[in-house]
Design an enzyme around this catalytic site. Structure first.
Site, PDB file in Angstrom:
ATOM      1  N   GLN A  77     -23.121 -49.051  44.298  1.00 51.08           N
ATOM      2  CA  GLN A  77     -22.085 -47.169  43.293  1.00 51.08           C
ATOM      3  C   GLN A  77     -22.942 -46.136  44.067  1.00 51.08           C
ATOM      4  O   GLN A  77     -23.605 -45.453  43.134  1.00 51.08           O
ATOM      5  CB  GLN A  77     -22.008 -47.516  41.945  1.00 51.08           C
ATOM      6  CG  GLN A  77     -21.525 -46.685  40.892  1.00 51.08           C
ATOM      7  CD  GLN A  77     -21.639 -46.850  39.548  1.00 51.08           C
ATOM      8  OE1 GLN A  77     -22.435 -46.914  39.253  1.00 51.08           O
ATOM      9  NE2 GLN A  77     -20.327 -46.206  39.018  1.00 51.08           N
ATOM     10  N   GLY A  78     -22.233 -44.863  44.629  1.00 52.72           N
ATOM     11  CA  GLY A  78     -21.760 -43.523  44.821  1.00 52.72           C
ATOM     12  C   GLY A  78     -22.127 -43.105  43.980  1.00 52.72           C
ATOM     13  O   GLY A  78     -20.659 -41.771  44.589  1.00 52.72           O
ATOM     14  N   TYR A  79     -22.516 -42.609  43.005  1.00 52.36           N
ATOM     15  CA  TYR A  79     -21.509 -41.518  41.361  1.00 52.36           C
ATOM     16  C   TYR A  79     -23.113 -39.900  42.265  1.00 52.36           C
ATOM     17  O   TYR A  79     -22.387 -39.254  41.951  1.00 52.36           O
ATOM     18  CB  TYR A  79     -21.817 -42.045  40.198  1.00 52.36           C
ATOM     19  CG  TYR A  79     -20.203 -43.333  40.304  1.00 52.36           C
ATOM     20  CD1 TYR A  79     -19.263 -43.295  40.839  1.00 52.36           C
ATOM     21  CD2 TYR A  79     -19.315 -43.041  39.295  1.00 52.36           C
ATOM     22  CE1 TYR A  79     -18.127 -43.889  41.003  1.00 52.36           C
ATOM     23  CE2 TYR A  79     -18.840 -43.476  38.761  1.00 52.36           C
ATOM     24  CZ  TYR A  79     -18.028 -43.997  39.895  1.00 52.36           C
ATOM     25  OH  TYR A  79     -16.683 -44.863  39.558  1.00 52.36           O
ATOM     26  N   SER A  80     -24.161 -40.487  40.414  1.00 43.05           N
ATOM     27  CA  SER A  80     -24.979 -39.514  40.687  1.00 43.05           C
ATOM     28  C   SER A  80     -25.438 -39.136  42.223  1.00 43.05           C
ATOM     29  O   SER A  80     -25.384 -39.397  43.097  1.00 43.05           O
ATOM     30  CB  SER A  80     -25.600 -40.104  40.058  1.00 43.05           C
ATOM     31  OG  SER A  80     -25.450 -40.429  38.627  1.00 43.05           O
TER      32      SER A  80
ATOM     33  N   GLU B  65     -17.834 -50.409  33.601  1.00 40.77           N
ATOM     34  CA  GLU B  65     -19.100 -49.637  33.895  1.00 40.77           C
ATOM     35  C   GLU B  65     -19.614 -50.095  32.163  1.00 40.77           C
ATOM     36  O   GLU B  65     -20.792 -50.700  32.198  1.00 40.77           O
ATOM     37  CB  GLU B  65     -19.509 -48.919  34.620  1.00 40.77           C
ATOM     38  CG  GLU B  65     -20.637 -49.013  34.643  1.00 40.77           C
ATOM     39  CD  GLU B  65     -21.425 -47.471  35.635  1.00 40.77           C
ATOM     40  OE1 GLU B  65     -19.953 -46.523  35.927  1.00 40.77           O
ATOM     41  OE2 GLU B  65     -22.908 -47.371  35.998  1.00 40.77           O
TER      42      GLU B  65
END
Lengths: 390, 357
Positions: A134-137, A252
């Protein structure tokens, strides 16, 4: 259709299948970082039994029991899913596969993806062939996630992506990443983000593990350096990625809260304390703390079940997922403090009699930060549920 | 649906202002409300239809208790319609059940003898006397004991404990009203050589707990629901105040310190609601194995109600401390409800016993 199946016949059939197909080594009920099967191209099975169990479960759609059959699931309804989990628990079966694809991307694709995307991306998740991260922050976008700066430049048939992600769990082991990428720099911050799917083997994608206080490095920095992402690899509409991101976050949060309640794999605290003290007189303060924790754990477990019952299949708990996440993770931290106390000096040895407990204890401290901090969760409840001015 | 119907009736007939009027008049409850509850089938919620009840079950009893709690409706609902009805039903006492369903009988359970709930720790005796018994002993915190016309008395017999169903005015019974902080009915009951016959025994001699345990569990689950109702009442008042009260030129609900306190409280109420639903469902589906579920509900409800009233007063500030404001009523009822039928520690310990401690 699954609705017409007789529950008891369903249970009997399932029980028979599990008896015949779940390898004995997979029936120890242990769920920790050494026993989880994450799948993916880089996955090395810890045993033949783990591989066999995954293949057999996947062939029946049991890795994702509620997903539609055409996308690799078993098409179970909520009642059947409960029976499934009860039968799995009855024989102490390990979960055949866990992944961010199952918990996060899958639900988002089922909701926002095109039929072609679902057919393309979901079955490999169900079979454990492709592992997602997951590429969020980003370094500058933590709690204020919508201010992500990684950007995708429109090049006609693709976006040219540049930027950096952080706290990407298992990025170094994943095959693909779903990422929030700014595709319109002039729009208000929530309105210029797209939800892109990126192959981790593409030129320009690199990762660097971050060593944590537990000694482990489950999180990474992820760098995008002129990565070409084809236009077909977008979920939802261009610049509407925030809708997908938010939807996925509710899943999530539910996932993190479930782990947080210490359910399923977690032992009753009473049994843990007995291991330590036997029939001797127990530390009364610790015992009282553990009893309170057990009361709360049971009630939070019931709450997760209640919200699953209330939700339409696949839609999740919505804003209330913030409540589940907050309560579940704060409890899990507390529970691990109690486990550490009960473990005494054995628990503070990295490789002592309680090997792994210290690392787990340290890991839980991230539960109330990742996926939105406890304070962000409380602000969501305050604004969206209580209607207090935000 | 039942909740909406109940709310509709109670908002008209018994808002918090009605409770205030009762408190000011020194009256334990309003008999007219009890009659209305009988007509709507509420007093017969756990009574079979053949005995004149509506037999809606524990889920419905919880819904009604919650709505009664929300506006602090004072009534013998839990003593009579929940606990006594459950005991009498187990004992097959149809005539008594009919009177409860019709709103003609008010029951109180005379159990406690010390300051903490524990029905196994009683000294009241029922000594054999000819074909019958003589009961002697002192009961305290007999909820609804002042207005009850029937008492369920737990007493020691030769081989165990026995539950008696006797009229409250039988010779040898003296009642002293207790002046409770929640302004509700509770009494000390002194029994001196009170005569009882075999017909007054509910269930089997020496096996009173067989009848009493399910009654207590039904009561504990309903009380948990009442506490959840009063939590909701206190919480609504508090959030309403946060949206309306202005200081420093803004509504105080815009301050994050208060937002997070309120949000945390809401999260606790949601978790407690699950435990309460679960207890009622368990009582309806598998009443002989409901102990864990019921104790979990009462423990959580007690803790959450305490938090709700403490936060309610704190977030209201000075006005929360005044008698003219309703929050104090919620706080005092929460404290009495915490003690009645077992406090947090009692029920948390029960949960722990069932969970390997």
């Amino acid at each position: 259709m699954s609705q017409s199946r007789d529950p008891e016949a369903f249970r009997a059939e399932l029980r028979e299948w599990l008896e015949a197909n779940c390898p004995a080594e997979m029936r120890d009920g242990v769920m920790n970082e050494h026993t989880i099967c994450w799948g993916g191209k880089n996955w090395e099975f810890t045993s033949d039994a783990q591989r066999v169990w995954l293949e057999r479960a996947a062939s029946k759609g049991y890795t994702v029991p509620t997903w539609p059959v055409e996308y690799g699931g078993a098409g179970m309804n909520r009642d059947e899913e409960k029976i499934f989990h009860a039968e799995m628990a009855r024989i102490n079966a390990r979960s055949p596969l866990q992944s961010f694809g199952i918990w996060m991307l899958g639900p988002a694709l089922l909701h926002f993806g095109t039929h072609e995307q679902k057919l393309h991306y979901l079955p490999p998740i169900a079979r454990g062939e492709v592992r997602w991260c997951q590429g969020y922050s980003e370094p500058g976008a933590g709690s204020d996630l919508a201010s992500v700066q990684s950007r995708g430049e429109d090049k006609g048939d693709h976006w040219l992506v540049n930027g950096q992600k952080i706290w990407t769990s298992y990025a170094d082991k994943a095959d693909w990443i779903f990422a929030l990428i700014r595709t319109d720099r002039d729009a208000p911050k929530h309105k210029g983000i797209s939800f892109l799917l990126i192959d981790m083997t593409d030129p320009g994608v690199t990762t660097r593990p971050i060593k944590l206080i537990s000694g482990a490095s489950p999180f990474c920095e992820t760098f995008f350096d002129n990565v070409k992402v084809p236009k077909a690899q977008i979920v939802g509409d261009e610049n509407r990625g925030w809708d997908v991101a938010k939807y996925l976050l509710t899943h999530e949060r539910e996932m993190i809260s479930g782990g947080g309640a210490g359910l399923g794999g977690g032992r009753a605290l009473g049994a843990v304390l007995k291991d330590t003290y036997g029939e001797e007189e127990m530390d009364t303060v610790l015992r009282a703390d553990a009893m309170r924790c057990e009361v709360d754990a049971m009630a939070i477990g019931l709450t997760l079940e209640r919200y699953k019952d209330m939700a339409e299949a696949g839609t999740g708990a919505g804003d209330a997922s913030a409540m589940l996440k907050y309560m579940g993770t704060e409890l899990n931290k507390q529970r691990h403090e109690i486990l550490m106390s009960a473990g005494g000096s054995d628990a503070v040895e990295w490789d002592g009699a309680l090997s792994g407990l210290a690392a787990n204890w340290l890991r839980t401290k991230a539960n109330s930060i990742e996926g939105g901090t406890s304070e962000v969760m409380l602000s969501i409840v305050s604004r969206r549920i209580l209607g207090l001015p935000g | 649906m039942l909740a909406d119907a109940a709310r509709g009736v109670l908002d008209g007939a018994s808002p918090v202002s009605a409770f205030r009027a009762l408190r000011d008049a020194g009256k334990p409850f309003e008999p007219a409300i009890w009659q209305e509850m009988a007509q709507m089938g509420w007093t017969g919620v756990l009574i079979p239809e053949e005995a004149g009840g509506s037999d809606m079950g524990h889920g419905a009893a919880a819904v009604l208790s919650r709505e009664l709690g929300k506006t602090l409706v004072s009534s013998p609902f839990i003593s009579t319609a929940v606990m006594a009805a459950t005991a009498l039903r187990r004992a097959g006492a149809t005539a008594s059940l009919q009177r409860i369903a019709a709103g003609e009988a008010i029951y109180a359970l005379a159990l406690d003898e010390t300051r903490k709930f524990d029905p196994t720790r009683i000294e009241t005796t029922a000594t054999r006397d000819g074909n019958g018994f003589r009961l002697s002993g002192n009961k305290t915190f007999v909820v609804d004991g002042g207005s009850a016309d029937r008492l369920l008395v737990l007493a020691r017999t030769d081989g165990g404990v026995t539950l008696f169903d006797i009229p409250a005015d039988r010779a040898g019974i003296a009642r002293d009203a207790q002046d409770m902080v929640d302004a509700r009915d509770a009494a000390r009951i002194m029994l001196t050589d009170v005569e009882a016959t075999g017909d007054d025994v509910l269930g089997q001699v020496d096996h009173g707990m067989d009848i009493l345990r399910p009654a207590l569990e039904a009561g504990q689950a309903a009380l948990a629901a009442e506490l959840a109702g009063l939590t909701a009442g206190a919480f609504d008042l508090t959030v309403g105040y946060l949206k309306e009260r202005k200081q420093f030129g803004v509504t105080i609900g815009s301050f994050q310190a208060l937002q997070h306190r309120a949000a945390h409280l809401w999260c606790e109420t949601e978790v407690t609601a699950s435990a309460i639903l679960n207890a009622a469902r368990r009582l309806d589906e598998d009443p002989d194995n409901a102990t864990l579920a019921v104790s979990l509900a009462k423990a959580r409800a007690t803790a959450t109600a305490k938090l709700a009233v403490i936060e309610g007063v704190q977030m209201h500030g000075g006005i929360g401390m005044t008698d003219a404001f309703d929050m104090g009523f919620y706080m005092k009822r929460a404290r009495v409800g915490a003690e009645w039928l077992g406090d947090y520690g009692y029920h948390a310990a029960t949960v722990a016993r069932h969970r390997g401690f």
